[in-house]
Design an enzyme around this catalytic site. Structure first.
Site, PDB file in Angstrom:
ATOM      1  N   LEU A  75      59.511 -14.719  34.238  1.00  0.00           N
ATOM      2  CA  LEU A  75      58.419 -15.189  35.089  1.00  0.00           C
ATOM      3  C   LEU A  75      57.975 -16.619  34.769  1.00  0.00           C
ATOM      4  O   LEU A  75      56.960 -17.076  35.277  1.00  0.00           O
ATOM      5  CB  LEU A  75      57.238 -14.222  35.001  1.00  0.00           C
ATOM      6  CG  LEU A  75      57.565 -12.789  35.442  1.00  0.00           C
ATOM      7  CD1 LEU A  75      56.359 -11.887  35.276  1.00  0.00           C
ATOM      8  CD2 LEU A  75      58.078 -12.756  36.878  1.00  0.00           C
ATOM      9  N   CYS A  76      58.742 -17.324  33.940  1.00  0.00           N
ATOM     10  CA  CYS A  76      58.433 -18.729  33.644  1.00  0.00           C
ATOM     11  C   CYS A  76      58.854 -19.621  34.797  1.00  0.00           C
ATOM     12  O   CYS A  76      59.894 -19.410  35.411  1.00  0.00           O
ATOM     13  CB  CYS A  76      59.162 -19.178  32.384  1.00  0.00           C
ATOM     14  SG  CYS A  76      58.355 -18.700  30.877  1.00  0.00           S
ATOM     15  N   HIS A  77      58.040 -20.632  35.040  1.00  0.00           N
ATOM     16  CA  HIS A  77      58.381 -21.623  36.053  1.00  0.00           C
ATOM     17  C   HIS A  77      59.379 -22.625  35.480  1.00  0.00           C
ATOM     18  O   HIS A  77      59.237 -23.046  34.337  1.00  0.00           O
ATOM     19  CB  HIS A  77      57.129 -22.394  36.482  1.00  0.00           C
ATOM     20  CG  HIS A  77      56.133 -21.551  37.199  1.00  0.00           C
ATOM     21  ND1 HIS A  77      55.224 -20.756  36.542  1.00  0.00           N
ATOM     22  CD2 HIS A  77      55.910 -21.366  38.523  1.00  0.00           C
ATOM     23  CE1 HIS A  77      54.470 -20.123  37.428  1.00  0.00           C
ATOM     24  NE2 HIS A  77      54.863 -20.476  38.636  1.00  0.00           N
ATOM     25  N   MET A 113      55.680 -21.647  26.350  1.00  0.00           N
ATOM     26  CA  MET A 113      56.916 -20.854  26.264  1.00  0.00           C
ATOM     27  C   MET A 113      58.111 -21.728  25.911  1.00  0.00           C
ATOM     28  O   MET A 113      59.002 -21.303  25.176  1.00  0.00           O
ATOM     29  CB  MET A 113      57.167 -20.095  27.575  1.00  0.00           C
ATOM     30  CG  MET A 113      56.125 -19.024  27.870  1.00  0.00           C
ATOM     31  SD  MET A 113      55.865 -17.852  26.524  1.00  0.00           S
ATOM     32  CE  MET A 113      57.483 -17.151  26.369  1.00  0.00           C
ATOM     33  N   GLU A 114      58.133 -22.950  26.402  1.00  0.00           N
ATOM     34  CA  GLU A 114      59.227 -23.857  26.086  1.00  0.00           C
ATOM     35  C   GLU A 114      59.212 -24.214  24.592  1.00  0.00           C
ATOM     36  O   GLU A 114      60.270 -24.284  23.952  1.00  0.00           O
ATOM     37  CB  GLU A 114      59.139 -25.111  26.953  1.00  0.00           C
ATOM     38  CG  GLU A 114      59.523 -24.873  28.401  1.00  0.00           C
ATOM     39  CD  GLU A 114      58.486 -24.115  29.239  1.00  0.00           C
ATOM     40  OE1 GLU A 114      58.811 -23.736  30.376  1.00  0.00           O
ATOM     41  OE2 GLU A 114      57.349 -23.886  28.773  1.00  0.00           O
ATOM     42  N   ASP A 128      72.792 -18.312  12.586  1.00  0.00           N
ATOM     43  CA  ASP A 128      74.200 -18.200  12.959  1.00  0.00           C
ATOM     44  C   ASP A 128      75.084 -19.086  12.077  1.00  0.00           C
ATOM     45  O   ASP A 128      76.147 -18.670  11.624  1.00  0.00           O
ATOM     46  CB  ASP A 128      74.387 -18.569  14.428  1.00  0.00           C
ATOM     47  CG  ASP A 128      75.846 -18.490  14.854  1.00  0.00           C
ATOM     48  OD1 ASP A 128      76.471 -17.434  14.645  1.00  0.00           O
ATOM     49  OD2 ASP A 128      76.355 -19.493  15.378  1.00  0.00           O
TER      50      ASP A 128
END
Length: 158
Positions: A75-77, A113-114, A128
């Site tokens: 739901l992120c733009h 969020m970014e 990793d």
């Protein structure tokens, strides 16, 4: 279900309409950590790891991830980011690495969020690249530490 902005009247997930919000400069900072053995830090310092320059690679992976956040979080733009900085430092006190991301845009919604995605993917990339050296590593303490811009104003973690 009223008051929950990502749900419609029937409880279905929806992307929030930010079209009527003013364009402002938005910035967010996130931090996190990867804990490892002291011997792992020594190998990174000496440039003696099987996969090369782990810090530079993880910083770049974090930048790339910030730009792809809308592809990962449903739901992120999608946003046109104007700045993404990812910094990873060796922290002997953990022992491990501290990660910091700063993200900026001029837009109608924030970039928390970014910033979180940048830190998360940076930490995953470190994991990793070092898993052949250290299987005890843990990733944690990922959080937003500051944000500015938008209707809710500025905020800094205490």
């Amino acid at each position: 279900m009223t008051g929950l902005t990502h749900l419609d009247g029937e409880g279905r997930a929806r992307m929030v309409d930010v079209g009527d919000k003013p364009v402002t400069t938005r910035q967010a900072e996130a931090r996190g950590e990867l804990r490892c053995l002291p011997e792992t830090l020594a190998a990174v310092r000496a440039g003696n790891t099987p996969k090369g320059s782990v810090i530079a690679t993880a910083e770049l992976a974090g930048v790339m991830a910030a730009k792809r956040t809308a592809d990962l979080i449903p739901l992120c733009h999608p946003l046109a980011l104007t700045k993404v900085v990812v910094e990873i430092a060796i922290d002997d006190a953990l022992p491990g690495f501290t990660l910091r991301a700063e993200v900026r845009t001029s837009g109608q919604t924030g970039v928390e969020m970014e910033a979180l995605t940048a830190v998360s993917v940076g930490a995953l990339t470190l994991f990793d690249m070092l898993k052949a050296v250290d299987r005890t590593m843990t990733i944690g303490a990922i959080r937003v530490t500051a944000k500015s811009g938008g209707r809710s104003g500025d905020w800094t973690a205490t």
